[in-house]
Design a protein around this motif. Structure first.
Motif, PDB file in Angstrom:
ATOM      1  N   GLN A   1     -11.830  52.007 -27.282  1.00  0.00           N
ATOM      2  CA  GLN A   1     -10.561  52.672 -27.029  1.00  0.00           C
ATOM      3  C   GLN A   1      -9.612  52.500 -28.216  1.00  0.00           C
ATOM      4  O   GLN A   1      -8.866  53.415 -28.572  1.00  0.00           O
ATOM      5  N   GLY A   2      -9.665  51.328 -28.836  1.00  0.00           N
ATOM      6  CA  GLY A   2      -8.865  51.104 -30.033  1.00  0.00           C
ATOM      7  C   GLY A   2      -9.306  52.000 -31.180  1.00  0.00           C
ATOM      8  O   GLY A   2      -8.479  52.543 -31.920  1.00  0.00           O
ATOM      9  N   VAL A   3     -10.620  52.160 -31.333  1.00  0.00           N
ATOM     10  CA  VAL A   3     -11.144  53.059 -32.362  1.00  0.00           C
ATOM     11  C   VAL A   3     -10.612  54.470 -32.147  1.00  0.00           C
ATOM     12  O   VAL A   3     -10.145  55.133 -33.090  1.00  0.00           O
ATOM     13  N   GLU A   4     -10.645  54.945 -30.915  1.00  0.00           N
ATOM     14  CA  GLU A   4     -10.178  56.302 -30.633  1.00  0.00           C
ATOM     15  C   GLU A   4      -8.696  56.457 -30.891  1.00  0.00           C
ATOM     16  O   GLU A   4      -8.244  57.488 -31.408  1.00  0.00           O
ATOM     17  N   PHE A   5      -7.914  55.442 -30.549  1.00  0.00           N
ATOM     18  CA  PHE A   5      -6.466  55.506 -30.808  1.00  0.00           C
ATOM     19  C   PHE A   5      -6.204  55.632 -32.304  1.00  0.00           C
ATOM     20  O   PHE A   5      -5.393  56.460 -32.743  1.00  0.00           O
ATOM     21  N   VAL A   6      -6.888  54.824 -33.090  1.00  0.00           N
ATOM     22  CA  VAL A   6      -6.697  54.867 -34.543  1.00  0.00           C
ATOM     23  C   VAL A   6      -7.197  56.192 -35.112  1.00  0.00           C
ATOM     24  O   VAL A   6      -6.542  56.799 -35.965  1.00  0.00           O
ATOM     25  N   ARG A   7      -8.350  56.641 -34.679  1.00  0.00           N
ATOM     26  CA  ARG A   7      -8.908  57.911 -35.182  1.00  0.00           C
ATOM     27  C   ARG A   7      -7.961  59.079 -34.903  1.00  0.00           C
ATOM     28  O   ARG A   7      -7.782  59.960 -35.737  1.00  0.00           O
ATOM     29  N   GLN A   8      -7.370  59.089 -33.743  1.00  0.00           N
ATOM     30  CA  GLN A   8      -6.521  60.202 -33.356  1.00  0.00           C
ATOM     31  C   GLN A   8      -5.158  60.184 -34.030  1.00  0.00           C
ATOM     32  O   GLN A   8      -4.569  61.242 -34.267  1.00  0.00           O
ATOM     33  N   HIS A   9      -4.659  58.978 -34.359  1.00  0.00           N
ATOM     34  CA  HIS A   9      -3.248  58.888 -34.732  1.00  0.00           C
ATOM     35  C   HIS A   9      -2.962  58.310 -36.120  1.00  0.00           C
ATOM     36  O   HIS A   9      -1.916  58.626 -36.696  1.00  0.00           O
ATOM     37  N   ALA A  10      -3.834  57.465 -36.659  1.00  0.00           N
ATOM     38  CA  ALA A  10      -3.448  56.695 -37.852  1.00  0.00           C
ATOM     39  C   ALA A  10      -3.700  57.410 -39.167  1.00  0.00           C
ATOM     40  O   ALA A  10      -3.058  57.094 -40.178  1.00  0.00           O
ATOM     41  N   PHE A  11      -4.618  58.376 -39.204  1.00  0.00           N
ATOM     42  CA  PHE A  11      -5.011  58.956 -40.486  1.00  0.00           C
ATOM     43  C   PHE A  11      -4.069  60.077 -40.922  1.00  0.00           C
ATOM     44  O   PHE A  11      -3.642  60.906 -40.116  1.00  0.00           O
ATOM     45  N   LEU A  12      -3.777  60.074 -42.207  1.00  0.00           N
ATOM     46  CA  LEU A  12      -2.955  61.114 -42.823  1.00  0.00           C
ATOM     47  C   LEU A  12      -3.854  62.173 -43.451  1.00  0.00           C
ATOM     48  O   LEU A  12      -5.061  61.952 -43.623  1.00  0.00           O
TER      49      LEU A  12
END
Length: 424
Positions: A90-101
């Motif tokens: 779930q943490g991976v998905e949160f980062v994938r969806q939101h953290a990348f520019l």
């Protein structure tokens, strides 16, 4: 404590991890509504002060949960391995969806819902390549444990992108920017860790690209041992690129915790790659970090010291990083001490020298009388303390209470001890 009784020592750490550290984070650190993890607690862990999510800590939590899942599956921790891995995913998905520019970099700060924020107004979103590094670490470990080839590709792509940025000189390093005209040990150190973790994940998949990543690990290890390793075993934290004074505060100061952490990275990689010539110097550097960094009056490792020990001295250049050194040098922080627990045990295992058993005993006694919360057995550690060991409310790096160093080192200690126990 129990240095010659590996079974008792392992049971101590298993108990501490299961009953003191993990209850806090599994009950309070998981955002079950929006995804990702809460880490902005006060120093005592008594209140959540912000819903902000620093990408740095999100990547670290992914790594921890994935590794804890593996530890549980191996029977070394009594937790639900499947649940832990689901939380990591779930943490991976949160980062994938939101953290990348759009440029492939990671944003430094997100709000609870994943909206990108400026941590420093007007300074932009991608202000520290360390955030990217910890995402790469987290993705690598999750991919290895979960056997997720797609996440592994993302970890490799991100690592490659970080290396390209470093070569181009296009990285920033908040919250402690490296002053112009200097190079920092922390860059080679974090990249050694990123590449060795990524290589391990690739090897677990039988991926031929692992060999090239191991070559990168070797290069970063070589940079540490041939550039930052100083005569007598000191690890320089900052070096001038050209003619800046070697007698400045920046160049004279030493960070004992970083030296110990870096050297166990080196010890593990040197052993793996058969580079025996670096094992002895690396263990000597751990001993030297204690020699110059241990507080003989109150116990514990100082945050920063002069290369000769004691309060950092030298010419002052007027940089913010220098002011940080001078203002906080005598604080006692959680992370160097957790690194010292594992670093001394690993040095003892690899060298057999009794000095490292004695150093382990010294730091163990200090850690467990100082950092655990005295009033809340399941309240985690009070992480930031003054020279005498009293809690202080002060931001260190990010305004978070981050369990990465504690949990990672407890896990590594449990694994190290398990390797020496007879099989059932």
């Amino acid at each position: 404590m129990y240095i010659d009784d590996y079974r008792a020592l392992q049971e101590f750490y298993q108990q501490h991890l299961a009953t003191v550290i993990l209850p806090f984070w599994l009950e309070q650190g998981i955002d079950t509504e929006q995804g990702g993890f809460f880490t902005c607690f006060d120093n005592r862990g008594e209140r959540l002060v912000s819903f902000d999510k620093y990408t740095w800590s999100q990547g670290r939590m992914i790594w921890l949960l994935a590794r804890l899942s593996e530890l549980s599956r191996a029977g070394l921790l009594q937790h639900d391995a499947n649940r832990l891995l689901v939380l990591a995913g779930q943490g991976v998905e949160f980062v994938r969806q939101h953290a990348f520019l759009a440029n492939g970099n990671c944003a430094y700060l997100l709000d609870r819902y994943g909206n990108k924020q400026e941590a420093l107004p007007g300074k932009g979103l991608d202000i520290s390549f360390f955030a990217d590094c910890f995402v790469a670490l987290g993705f690598s470990e999750y991919a290895r444990v979960a056997r997720d080839a797609e996440v592994l590709e993302q970890a490799l792509t991100l690592c490659t992108h970080i290396i390209q940025r470093l070569k181009a000189g296009a990285v920033r390093s908040e919250p402690y920017p490296i002053p112009d005209g200097y190079e920092a040990h922390s860059t080679s150190m974090i990249m050694l860790n990123v590449t060795q973790e990524l290589a391990s994940a690739l090897e677990a998949f039988g991926d031929a690209r692992a060999a090239e990543v191991r070559k990168l690990s070797f290069a970063y290890m070589q940079a540490i041992m041939e550039r930052f390793y100083q005569p007598g075993g000191l690890i320089a934290e900052i070096l001038p690129l050209q003619s800046a004074s070697q007698e400045s505060v920046l160049c004279r100061h030493v960070t004992p915790g970083h030296a110990i952490e870096s050297m166990w990275f080196v010890l593990r990689e040197a052993r793996l790659q058969g580079q025996q010539q670096w094992l002895k110097p690396a263990t000597q550097a751990i001993a030297k970090a204690f020699a110059v960094g241990w507080d003989q009056d109150y116990g514990g490792l100082f945050r920063f010291v002069d290369r000769n020990g004691g309060q950092p001295g030298g010419l002052q250049m007027g940089t913010p990083y220098e002011q940080l050194i001078l203002d906080t040098w005598d604080t006692k922080l959680w992370w160097p001490h957790s690194e010292a627990l594992y670093g001394t045990l690993l040095a003892y295992e690899l060298s057999g020298e009794r000095i490292f058993a004695e150093l382990y005993q010294q730091v163990h006694e200090y850690v467990f009388k100082t950092f655990p919360h005295p009033e809340q057995p399941a309240g985690e550690w009070i992480q930031i303390r003054d020279r005498q060991g009293q809690p202080i409310d002060k931001v260190v790096a990010l305004p978070v209470k981050d369990p990465y160093h504690i949990i990672r080192n407890l896990v590594l200690i449990i694994e190290l001890l398990q390797a020496h126990l007879p099989r059932a």
